[in-house]
Design a protein around this motif. Structure first.
Motif, PDB file in Angstrom:
ATOM      1  N   LEU A   1      -0.438  -0.189  -9.859  1.00  0.00           N
ATOM      2  CA  LEU A   1      -1.199  -1.267  -9.211  1.00  0.00           C
ATOM      3  C   LEU A   1      -0.502  -2.625  -9.362  1.00  0.00           C
ATOM      4  CD1 LEU A   1      -3.649  -2.301  -7.689  1.00  0.00           C
ATOM      5  CD2 LEU A   1      -4.879  -2.411  -9.867  1.00  0.00           C
ATOM      6  N   PRO A   2      -0.107  -3.026 -10.584  1.00  0.00           N
ATOM      7  CA  PRO A   2       0.614  -4.312 -10.690  1.00  0.00           C
ATOM      8  C   PRO A   2       1.905  -4.331  -9.889  1.00  0.00           C
ATOM      9  CG  PRO A   2      -0.133  -3.598 -12.840  1.00  0.00           C
ATOM     10  CD  PRO A   2      -0.380  -2.468 -11.902  1.00  0.00           C
ATOM     11  N   LEU A   3       2.628  -3.220  -9.866  1.00  0.00           N
ATOM     12  CA  LEU A   3       3.865  -3.177  -9.099  1.00  0.00           C
ATOM     13  C   LEU A   3       3.585  -3.306  -7.601  1.00  0.00           C
ATOM     14  CD1 LEU A   3       5.800  -0.361 -10.997  1.00  0.00           C
ATOM     15  CD2 LEU A   3       6.350  -2.798 -10.950  1.00  0.00           C
ATOM     16  N   ALA A   4       2.493  -2.704  -7.132  1.00  0.00           N
ATOM     17  CA  ALA A   4       2.130  -2.848  -5.720  1.00  0.00           C
ATOM     18  C   ALA A   4       1.793  -4.297  -5.393  1.00  0.00           C
ATOM     19  CB  ALA A   4       0.949  -1.931  -5.390  1.00  0.00           C
ATOM     20  N   VAL A   5       1.102  -4.970  -6.314  1.00  0.00           N
ATOM     21  CA  VAL A   5       0.780  -6.383  -6.085  1.00  0.00           C
ATOM     22  C   VAL A   5       2.046  -7.230  -6.083  1.00  0.00           C
ATOM     23  CG1 VAL A   5      -0.464  -8.376  -7.001  1.00  0.00           C
ATOM     24  CG2 VAL A   5      -1.524  -6.119  -7.054  1.00  0.00           C
TER      25      VAL A   5
ATOM     26  N   ASN B   1       9.669   7.600 -16.267  1.00  0.00           N
ATOM     27  CA  ASN B   1       9.564   8.949 -15.704  1.00  0.00           C
ATOM     28  C   ASN B   1      10.895   9.672 -15.544  1.00  0.00           C
ATOM     29  OD1 ASN B   1       7.362   7.055 -14.313  1.00  0.00           O
ATOM     30  ND2 ASN B   1       6.475   9.103 -14.557  1.00  0.00           N
ATOM     31  N   GLY B   2      11.998   8.980 -15.717  1.00  0.00           N
ATOM     32  CA  GLY B   2      13.279   9.641 -15.611  1.00  0.00           C
ATOM     33  C   GLY B   2      14.011   9.341 -14.316  1.00  0.00           C
ATOM     34  N   LEU B   3      15.226   9.863 -14.231  1.00  0.00           N
ATOM     35  CA  LEU B   3      16.126   9.544 -13.124  1.00  0.00           C
ATOM     36  C   LEU B   3      15.637  10.111 -11.795  1.00  0.00           C
ATOM     37  CD1 LEU B   3      18.797   8.345 -12.139  1.00  0.00           C
ATOM     38  CD2 LEU B   3      19.913  10.499 -12.779  1.00  0.00           C
ATOM     39  N   VAL B   4      15.120  11.327 -11.791  1.00  0.00           N
ATOM     40  CA  VAL B   4      14.716  11.961 -10.528  1.00  0.00           C
ATOM     41  C   VAL B   4      13.600  11.169  -9.867  1.00  0.00           C
ATOM     42  CG1 VAL B   4      13.774  14.043  -9.469  1.00  0.00           C
ATOM     43  CG2 VAL B   4      15.454  14.233 -11.318  1.00  0.00           C
ATOM     44  N   VAL B   5      12.586  10.815 -10.629  1.00  0.00           N
ATOM     45  CA  VAL B   5      11.471  10.045 -10.079  1.00  0.00           C
ATOM     46  C   VAL B   5      11.950   8.675  -9.612  1.00  0.00           C
ATOM     47  CG1 VAL B   5       9.226   9.000 -10.605  1.00  0.00           C
ATOM     48  CG2 VAL B   5       9.792  11.267 -11.488  1.00  0.00           C
ATOM     49  N   ALA B   6      12.873   8.074 -10.353  1.00  0.00           N
ATOM     50  CA  ALA B   6      13.398   6.767  -9.949  1.00  0.00           C
ATOM     51  C   ALA B   6      14.116   6.861  -8.605  1.00  0.00           C
ATOM     52  CB  ALA B   6      14.345   6.225 -11.018  1.00  0.00           C
ATOM     53  N   LEU B   7      14.876   7.932  -8.399  1.00  0.00           N
ATOM     54  CA  LEU B   7      15.556   8.115  -7.108  1.00  0.00           C
ATOM     55  C   LEU B   7      14.559   8.327  -5.980  1.00  0.00           C
ATOM     56  CD1 LEU B   7      18.575  10.370  -8.193  1.00  0.00           C
ATOM     57  CD2 LEU B   7      18.591   7.931  -7.638  1.00  0.00           C
ATOM     58  N   ILE B   8      13.479   9.037  -6.264  1.00  0.00           N
ATOM     59  CA  ILE B   8      12.439   9.214  -5.236  1.00  0.00           C
ATOM     60  C   ILE B   8      11.806   7.870  -4.890  1.00  0.00           C
ATOM     61  CG2 ILE B   8      10.218  10.296  -4.735  1.00  0.00           C
ATOM     62  CD1 ILE B   8      11.050  12.630  -6.513  1.00  0.00           C
ATOM     63  N   VAL B   9      11.570   7.039  -5.895  1.00  0.00           N
ATOM     64  CA  VAL B   9      11.010   5.700  -5.645  1.00  0.00           C
ATOM     65  C   VAL B   9      11.958   4.881  -4.782  1.00  0.00           C
ATOM     66  CG1 VAL B   9      10.331   3.524  -6.729  1.00  0.00           C
ATOM     67  CG2 VAL B   9       9.606   5.700  -7.725  1.00  0.00           C
ATOM     68  N   VAL B  10      13.251   4.958  -5.072  1.00  0.00           N
ATOM     69  CA  VAL B  10      14.236   4.252  -4.240  1.00  0.00           C
ATOM     70  C   VAL B  10      14.161   4.733  -2.798  1.00  0.00           C
ATOM     71  CG1 VAL B  10      16.697   3.888  -3.846  1.00  0.00           C
ATOM     72  CG2 VAL B  10      15.778   3.748  -6.160  1.00  0.00           C
ATOM     73  N   GLY B  11      14.044   6.049  -2.606  1.00  0.00           N
ATOM     74  CA  GLY B  11      13.915   6.582  -1.257  1.00  0.00           C
ATOM     75  C   GLY B  11      12.670   6.069  -0.554  1.00  0.00           C
TER      76      GLY B  11
ATOM     77  N   ALA C   1       0.822  -1.203   0.000  1.00  0.00           N
ATOM     78  CA  ALA C   1       0.000   0.000   0.000  1.00  0.00           C
ATOM     79  C   ALA C   1       0.860   1.260   0.000  1.00  0.00           C
ATOM     80  CB  ALA C   1      -0.932  -0.010   1.220  1.00  0.00           C
ATOM     81  N   ALA C   2       1.897   1.295   0.840  1.00  0.00           N
ATOM     82  CA  ALA C   2       2.748   2.487   0.920  1.00  0.00           C
ATOM     83  C   ALA C   2       3.486   2.726  -0.393  1.00  0.00           C
ATOM     84  CB  ALA C   2       3.745   2.327   2.073  1.00  0.00           C
ATOM     85  N   ILE C   3       4.095   1.663  -0.933  1.00  0.00           N
ATOM     86  CA  ILE C   3       4.842   1.829  -2.183  1.00  0.00           C
ATOM     87  C   ILE C   3       3.893   2.111  -3.351  1.00  0.00           C
ATOM     88  CG2 ILE C   3       6.336   0.651  -3.840  1.00  0.00           C
ATOM     89  CD1 ILE C   3       7.633  -0.795  -1.500  1.00  0.00           C
ATOM     90  N   GLY C   4       2.747   1.429  -3.391  1.00  0.00           N
ATOM     91  CA  GLY C   4       1.786   1.660  -4.466  1.00  0.00           C
ATOM     92  C   GLY C   4       1.246   3.077  -4.459  1.00  0.00           C
ATOM     93  N   ILE C   5       0.927   3.619  -3.278  1.00  0.00           N
ATOM     94  CA  ILE C   5       0.441   4.999  -3.194  1.00  0.00           C
ATOM     95  C   ILE C   5       1.528   5.970  -3.659  1.00  0.00           C
ATOM     96  CG2 ILE C   5      -0.275   6.802  -1.584  1.00  0.00           C
ATOM     97  CD1 ILE C   5      -1.703   4.624   0.030  1.00  0.00           C
ATOM     98  N   GLY C   6       2.770   5.705  -3.242  1.00  0.00           N
ATOM     99  CA  GLY C   6       3.864   6.560  -3.693  1.00  0.00           C
ATOM    100  C   GLY C   6       4.037   6.528  -5.193  1.00  0.00           C
ATOM    101  N   LEU C   7       3.952   5.346  -5.804  1.00  0.00           N
ATOM    102  CA  LEU C   7       4.074   5.238  -7.259  1.00  0.00           C
ATOM    103  C   LEU C   7       2.930   5.964  -7.967  1.00  0.00           C
ATOM    104  CD1 LEU C   7       5.120   1.472  -7.624  1.00  0.00           C
ATOM    105  CD2 LEU C   7       6.592   3.475  -7.794  1.00  0.00           C
ATOM    106  N   ALA C   8       1.717   5.841  -7.424  1.00  0.00           N
ATOM    107  CA  ALA C   8       0.566   6.510  -8.047  1.00  0.00           C
ATOM    108  C   ALA C   8       0.707   8.029  -7.970  1.00  0.00           C
ATOM    109  CB  ALA C   8      -0.723   6.051  -7.371  1.00  0.00           C
ATOM    110  N   ILE C   9       1.162   8.544  -6.824  1.00  0.00           N
ATOM    111  CA  ILE C   9       1.333   9.990  -6.683  1.00  0.00           C
ATOM    112  C   ILE C   9       2.392  10.509  -7.656  1.00  0.00           C
ATOM    113  CG2 ILE C   9       2.122  11.798  -5.096  1.00  0.00           C
ATOM    114  CD1 ILE C   9       0.842  10.223  -2.834  1.00  0.00           C
ATOM    115  N   LEU C  10       3.464   9.735  -7.834  1.00  0.00           N
ATOM    116  CA  LEU C  10       4.537  10.144  -8.743  1.00  0.00           C
ATOM    117  C   LEU C  10       4.185   9.930 -10.212  1.00  0.00           C
ATOM    118  CD1 LEU C  10       7.594   8.701  -6.772  1.00  0.00           C
ATOM    119  CD2 LEU C  10       6.937  11.111  -6.987  1.00  0.00           C
TER     120      LEU C  10
END
Length: 373
Positions: free
Chosen positions: A257-261, A289-299, A242-251
């Motif tokens: 959804l598949p990634l959250a599952v 989405n590019g490098l910046v968004v990917a780094l935010i996802v890692v965080g 839920a936490a990672i999926g919500i973060g991915l959706a906001i970004l």
């Protein structure tokens, strides 16, 4: 002249060592060590033979193990329905069909989400690959473009070769084994939910006295640990997903959804599952989405894993999984070597049950009859 009588004097008797016999060879220190070493080697050989046999019939063994774990997790539901007046078979059918519907709904959501966003992700992937190619050839690495083209040509050649075709056939055979195993899991799970206590009682019928009590303790402990492990892991996995999926959706990352599952399912592999799934999400974000968004996802992934490991998991899993991380890592490695990804999922709960059985082996007192239903 009187000759002294020395007949009463103490005569020196020469000491002779006891004869060496097979008994003395086996009972001295070296013999004891040899016997214990032989016993350990024999036990290891027996375990190796058993594991080898189980691996050969893993098409049956793995569904049985999965069914036992699922039955332990669903047994409170069946028990609750029985206490509400439903017959065992009706309670079993209600629980089983509900679980199938929920699982089928999750799979449907994944398929629909992937289908709706696949073209966007494919376009982003193509652009991302072009950017990566440009970076590798014109960036600080300065890789020769000819080498990259050769690598690409080798990949195309492999995809069109007979070796890839044989791999595809092997994949089709694996798919057939998967569906066969899935049917076995459903059938075996039904009987475990309906008659789990009766089945265990049948296996204990030859025993009496303390051995019977020990068997009951083992059954009760196994159901409690397995059920607690699955339910606790499901709670932790749901929070992670839920936490990672919500973060991915906001970004705005595609396939959120598949990634959250995937994060939810991967969380059933301790230590590394959620991390690997988070890396996959970061790669998708990098491509789309590019490098910046990917780094935010890692965080986000790192933050969620830290919160899970330090706060959520100790509370939820405290009573169901008391294993050192090194033991978990060894169990994961052994399970992966023996049975692949399914072995990695099953290894830790099996290790937890084994340790719980060791601790309760000689525990006094009368345990209740274990119930998988």
């Amino acid at each position: 002249m009187r000759i002294p009588d020395n007949s009463g004097a103490r005569q020196a008797v020469p000491q002779t060592s006891a004869p060496t016999t097979l008994r003395t060879l086996l009972t001295d220190k070296l013999g004891w060590l040899g016997l214990r070493s032989a016993q350990i080697l024999l036990a290891l050989a027996l375990v190796a033979v058993i594991v080898f046999i189980l691996v050969q019939v893993k098409l049956v063994v793995i569904p049985v193990l999965i069914a036992i774990i699922l039955a332990s997790a669903l047994s409170p539901v069946v028990g609750w329905l029985r206490r509400r007046g439903l017959s065992p078979i009706v309670a079993t059918w209600v629980t089983l069909l509900t679980a199938i519907i929920v699982f089928g709904g999750i799979v449907t959501l994944i398929v629909v989400a992937v289908e709706n966003q696949w073209s966007e992700l494919a376009t982003s992937a193509s652009d991302g690959i072009d950017q990566l190619f440009t970076y590798l050839t014109e960036g600080p690495l300065a890789i020769d473009a000819t080498q990259l083209e050769d690598f690409r040509d080798q990949g195309v050649e492999f995809l069109t070769s007979s070796q890839f075709g044989s791999g595809a056939l092997a994949g089709a055979a694996a798919a057939g084994e998967f569906f066969t195993g899935l049917v076995l899991v459903i059938v075996i799970l039904f009987f475990f939910l309906k008659d789990g206590d009766v089945i265990w009682k049948f296996f204990l019928s030859p025993f009496r006295g303390e051995r019977l009590q020990r068997g009951r303790r083992i059954g009760t402990t196994s159901v409690r640990v397995l059920g607690g492990y699955v339910r606790g892991t499901a709670i932790v996995a749901f929070v992670d997903a839920a936490a990672i999926g919500i973060g991915l959706a906001i970004l705005g990352v595609p396939l959120a959804l598949p990634l959250a599952v995937i994060v939810f399912l991967a969380s059933f592999i301790p230590l590394i599952g959620a991390t690997v799934a988070g890396i996959l999400a970061a790669l998708v974000a990098l491509v789309a989405n590019g490098l910046v968004v990917a780094l935010i996802v890692v965080g986000i992934v790192v933050l969620v894993n830290q919160l899970e490991g330090n706060f959520l998991q100790p509370v939820v899993m405290a009573q169901s999984l008391k294993l050192h991380p090194l033991v978990i890592l060894v169990a994961l490695t052994a399970g992966t070597v023996l049975a692949g990804i399914i072995g990695a999922v099953l290894a830790v709960p099996i290790a937890a049950v084994g340790w719980a059985i060791v601790k309760t082996w000689n525990e006094p007192g009368l345990s209740k009859q274990p119930a998988l239903a």
